[in-house]
Design an enzyme around this catalytic site. Structure first.
Site: not given
Ligand code: DX5
Ligand code: ZN
Length: 224
Positions: A32, A67
């Site tokens: 991801h 994003m």
């Molecule tokens: C947050 C990201 C996530 C992030 C999740 O905006 O989209 O993909 O890496 O991180 P954890 O698993 O640390 O909550």
């Molecule tokens: Zn993410």
């Protein structure tokens, strides 16, 4: 099928290939990649050049979570760099149907993402064409935030709608997924589990990924 998608946001970028290799050895089957533009979310990360390097470093699919504002402008470049899956935020797309078709025209799987405050109902007219729906379980922008439990309802609702209408999208969850929350998200219907901090935050990514996947698989046996 449950899949673990380690998020490189919490990885050590100076040793990215090595970190990804460890997470994949532990059972991560999708990587991801969080793309942030400093406008749609209050943080900046990486662009297509890093995707291009990652493409050479691993054989597993690259799941690019955009994003960003105006994703249409960058989708071709991410696809060209080696993205296999591309997801866009419902909140960032004025012409969501067009954007999803643009992703598909580049032979990538097309996903749509919902912020915690955005209801599932906003996707009613695109659920028949998406390959996956990503439910944000934190407000996007940063790793290591606290899981928002109310988002479990949206995963359940997506599973119900899929069964009722005979659709085939997969359900992905992103944010605050770790050993304490993984059981709940899997029982709610999530199938692709993004985890950044829980895999790369501390310790060994391989061991962390493997423990998380093991917990997820045992929770999936408790699904009704
Ligand atoms: C947050 C990201 C996530 C992030 C999740 O905006 O989209 O993909 O890496 O991180 P954890 O698993 O640390 O909550
Ligand atoms: Zn993410």
């Amino acid at each position: 099928m449950i899949e673990l998608a380690p998020s490189i946001l919490s990885a050590d970028f100076a040793h990215l290939a090595q970190q990804v290799e460890g997470a994949v050895a532990g059972g991560g089957s999708v990587i991801h990649v969080d793309i942030m533009d400093g406008h749609f979310v209050p943080n900046l990360t990486i662009g297509p050049v890093v995707v291009k390097s990652l493409r050479k470093a691993t054989r597993v699919p690259l799941d690019c979570h955009l994003m960003i504002e105006n994703p249409d402008q960058y989708i071709p470049e991410f696809a060209e760099a080696g993205a296999d899956w591309i997801s866009v935020h419902q909140e960032a797309c004025r012409h969501l149907n067009r954007t999803l078709h643009l992703i598909k025209s580049h032979e990538c799987l097309a996903g749509v993402v919902l912020n915690p405050a955005t209801p599932v109902e906003t996707l009613s007219e695109v659920l028949d064409i998406v390959d996956y729906v990503l439910v944000m379980s934190v407000n996007p922008g940063f790793g290591a935030q606290k899981f928002i439990p109310g988002t479990l309802r949206k995963m359940k609702k997506l599973a119900e709608i899929r069964a009722a209408r005979g659709y085939s999208y997969r359900i992905e969850v992103d944010g605050g997924v770790g050993l304490e929350t993984v059981g709940d998200v899997v029982r709610a219907g999530a199938e692709i589990l993004v985890a950044g901090n829980a895999v790369f935050g501390k310790g060994d990514p391989k061991a962390n990924a493997s423990a998380l996947l093991e917990a997820a698989r045992s929770a999936s046996l408790q699904r009704v």
